[in-house]
Design a protein around this motif. Structure first.
Motif, PDB file in Angstrom:
ATOM      1  N   ILE A  82       0.668  -1.295   0.030  1.00 54.61           N
ATOM      2  CA  ILE A  82       0.185   0.006  -0.034  1.00 54.61           C
ATOM      3  C   ILE A  82       0.952   1.292  -0.040  1.00 54.61           C
ATOM      4  O   ILE A  82       1.729   1.333   0.588  1.00 54.61           O
ATOM      5  N   LEU A  83       0.378   2.162  -0.761  1.00 55.31           N
ATOM      6  CA  LEU A  83       1.041   3.662  -0.660  1.00 55.31           C
ATOM      7  C   LEU A  83       0.227   4.498  -0.167  1.00 55.31           C
ATOM      8  O   LEU A  83      -0.928   4.672  -0.751  1.00 55.31           O
ATOM      9  N   LEU A  84       0.418   5.184   0.944  1.00 50.73           N
ATOM     10  CA  LEU A  84      -0.421   6.206   1.425  1.00 50.73           C
ATOM     11  C   LEU A  84      -0.221   7.341   1.119  1.00 50.73           C
ATOM     12  O   LEU A  84       1.035   7.754   0.952  1.00 50.73           O
ATOM     13  N   VAL A  85      -1.068   8.262   0.571  1.00 53.31           N
ATOM     14  CA  VAL A  85      -0.957   9.727   0.315  1.00 53.31           C
ATOM     15  C   VAL A  85      -2.065  10.667   0.905  1.00 53.31           C
ATOM     16  O   VAL A  85      -3.101  10.000   0.855  1.00 53.31           O
ATOM     17  N   GLN A  86      -1.753  11.417   1.325  1.00 57.00           N
ATOM     18  CA  GLN A  86      -2.541  12.583   1.929  1.00 57.00           C
ATOM     19  C   GLN A  86      -3.920  12.846   1.253  1.00 57.00           C
ATOM     20  O   GLN A  86      -5.177  12.507   1.542  1.00 57.00           O
ATOM     21  N   LEU A  88      -5.111  14.043  -3.125  1.00 60.92           N
ATOM     22  CA  LEU A  88      -4.671  13.978  -4.841  1.00 60.92           C
ATOM     23  C   LEU A  88      -3.702  14.836  -5.039  1.00 60.92           C
ATOM     24  O   LEU A  88      -2.763  14.651  -5.766  1.00 60.92           O
ATOM     25  N   SER A  89      -3.968  16.337  -4.264  1.00 66.89           N
ATOM     26  CA  SER A  89      -2.836  17.345  -4.687  1.00 66.89           C
ATOM     27  C   SER A  89      -1.318  17.037  -4.355  1.00 66.89           C
ATOM     28  O   SER A  89      -0.430  17.512  -4.821  1.00 66.89           O
ATOM     29  N   ARG A  90      -1.343  16.014  -3.270  1.00 66.44           N
ATOM     30  CA  ARG A  90      -0.011  15.501  -2.872  1.00 66.44           C
ATOM     31  C   ARG A  90       0.645  14.596  -3.858  1.00 66.44           C
ATOM     32  O   ARG A  90       1.846  14.219  -3.860  1.00 66.44           O
ATOM     33  N   PHE A  91      -0.184  13.961  -4.543  1.00 63.49           N
ATOM     34  CA  PHE A  91      -0.029  12.889  -5.596  1.00 63.49           C
ATOM     35  C   PHE A  91       0.536  13.597  -6.750  1.00 63.49           C
ATOM     36  O   PHE A  91       1.501  13.150  -7.439  1.00 63.49           O
ATOM     37  N   THR A  92      -0.337  14.446  -7.313  1.00 65.05           N
ATOM     38  CA  THR A  92      -0.160  15.264  -8.670  1.00 65.05           C
ATOM     39  C   THR A  92      -1.093  16.368  -8.765  1.00 65.05           C
ATOM     40  O   THR A  92      -2.128  16.613  -8.230  1.00 65.05           O
ATOM     41  N   ARG A  93      -0.464  17.246  -9.502  1.00 56.82           N
ATOM     42  CA  ARG A  93      -1.439  18.643  -9.926  1.00 56.82           C
ATOM     43  C   ARG A  93      -1.439  18.752 -11.220  1.00 56.82           C
ATOM     44  O   ARG A  93      -1.957  19.962 -11.636  1.00 56.82           O
ATOM     45  N   LEU A 102      -0.799   7.492 -13.113  1.00 54.39           N
ATOM     46  CA  LEU A 102       0.302   7.183 -11.988  1.00 54.39           C
ATOM     47  C   LEU A 102      -0.663   5.881 -11.110  1.00 54.39           C
ATOM     48  O   LEU A 102       0.358   4.910 -10.853  1.00 54.39           O
ATOM     49  N   GLU A 103      -1.661   6.062 -10.717  1.00 57.20           N
ATOM     50  CA  GLU A 103      -2.418   4.938  -9.887  1.00 57.20           C
ATOM     51  C   GLU A 103      -2.432   3.759 -10.600  1.00 57.20           C
ATOM     52  O   GLU A 103      -2.249   2.605 -10.127  1.00 57.20           O
ATOM     53  N   TYR A 104      -2.609   3.741 -12.054  1.00 53.12           N
ATOM     54  CA  TYR A 104      -2.615   2.565 -12.809  1.00 53.12           C
ATOM     55  C   TYR A 104      -1.267   1.822 -13.063  1.00 53.12           C
ATOM     56  O   TYR A 104      -1.161   0.605 -12.639  1.00 53.12           O
ATOM     57  N   ALA A 105      -0.308   2.704 -13.061  1.00 46.71           N
ATOM     58  CA  ALA A 105       1.218   1.837 -13.015  1.00 46.71           C
ATOM     59  C   ALA A 105       1.387   1.366 -11.544  1.00 46.71           C
ATOM     60  O   ALA A 105       1.907   0.355 -11.565  1.00 46.71           O
ATOM     61  N   LEU A 106       1.078   2.104 -10.665  1.00 45.17           N
ATOM     62  CA  LEU A 106       1.297   1.559  -9.216  1.00 45.17           C
ATOM     63  C   LEU A 106       0.314   0.124  -9.007  1.00 45.17           C
ATOM     64  O   LEU A 106       0.857  -0.890  -8.381  1.00 45.17           O
ATOM     65  N   ASN A 107      -0.896   0.289  -9.511  1.00 46.49           N
ATOM     66  CA  ASN A 107      -1.786  -0.877  -9.206  1.00 46.49           C
ATOM     67  C   ASN A 107      -1.317  -2.082  -9.859  1.00 46.49           C
ATOM     68  O   ASN A 107      -1.308  -3.219  -9.553  1.00 46.49           O
ATOM     69  N   THR A 108      -0.751  -1.899 -11.243  1.00 48.32           N
ATOM     70  CA  THR A 108      -0.185  -2.951 -12.079  1.00 48.32           C
ATOM     71  C   THR A 108       0.738  -3.819 -11.215  1.00 48.32           C
ATOM     72  O   THR A 108       1.032  -4.974 -11.612  1.00 48.32           O
ATOM     73  N   ALA A 109       1.663  -2.891 -10.639  1.00 48.14           N
ATOM     74  CA  ALA A 109       2.705  -3.356  -9.753  1.00 48.14           C
ATOM     75  C   ALA A 109       2.536  -4.028  -8.470  1.00 48.14           C
ATOM     76  O   ALA A 109       3.252  -4.549  -7.813  1.00 48.14           O
TER      77      ALA A 109
END
Length: 122
Positions: A82-86, A88-93, A102-109
């Motif tokens: 699991i990757l915790l992020v506060q 969406l603005s901390r993830f990408t703008r 980005l989320e798809y790439a992480l989910n695929t892994a």
């Protein structure tokens, strides 16, 4: 207690924290870590590590290598899922499409992404 209160219990996580300027790092980074660690504790999760991005813009899609590094760590060590992020603005703008990519790439892994502020609103 809600039905899904412990759906993450026992799972291992990394925290992803980011701030755009080095001046924000003294307050933004610790504040984000506090929120993420509290969520992990409340959900009986196991903290593994933090990925801290100081002075890294979320507004330029190609300016970051952290997602590739997180995926590489997953493949090499398999020590979290699991990757915790506060939020969406901390993830990408860059926008929702970039965030989904980005989320798809992480989910695929094999990495689930949890936006903690969304979970607290429910």
């Amino acid at each position: 207690m809600k039905e899904n209160d412990h759906q993450y219990a026992g799972r291992k996580y990394l925290c992803l924290v980011r701030c755009s300027t080095n001046q924000q790092a003294d307050t933004s980074i610790p504040d984000q870590l506090k929120v993420l660690r509290a969520f992990g504790d409340e959900n009986e999760m196991h903290y593994i590590d933090s990925v801290i991005l100081e002075g890294v813009t979320g507004s330029v899609a190609g300016a970051r290598t952290d997602i590739d590094q997180i995926i590489a760590r997953k493949k090499a060590n398999n020590d979290f899922d699991i990757l915790l992020v506060q939020d969406l603005s901390r993830f990408t703008r860059v926008g929702a499409e970039h965030g989904m990519s980005l989320e798809y790439a992480l989910n695929t892994a094999g990495i689930d992404v949890i936006f903690v502020d969304r979970k607290r609103e429910v």
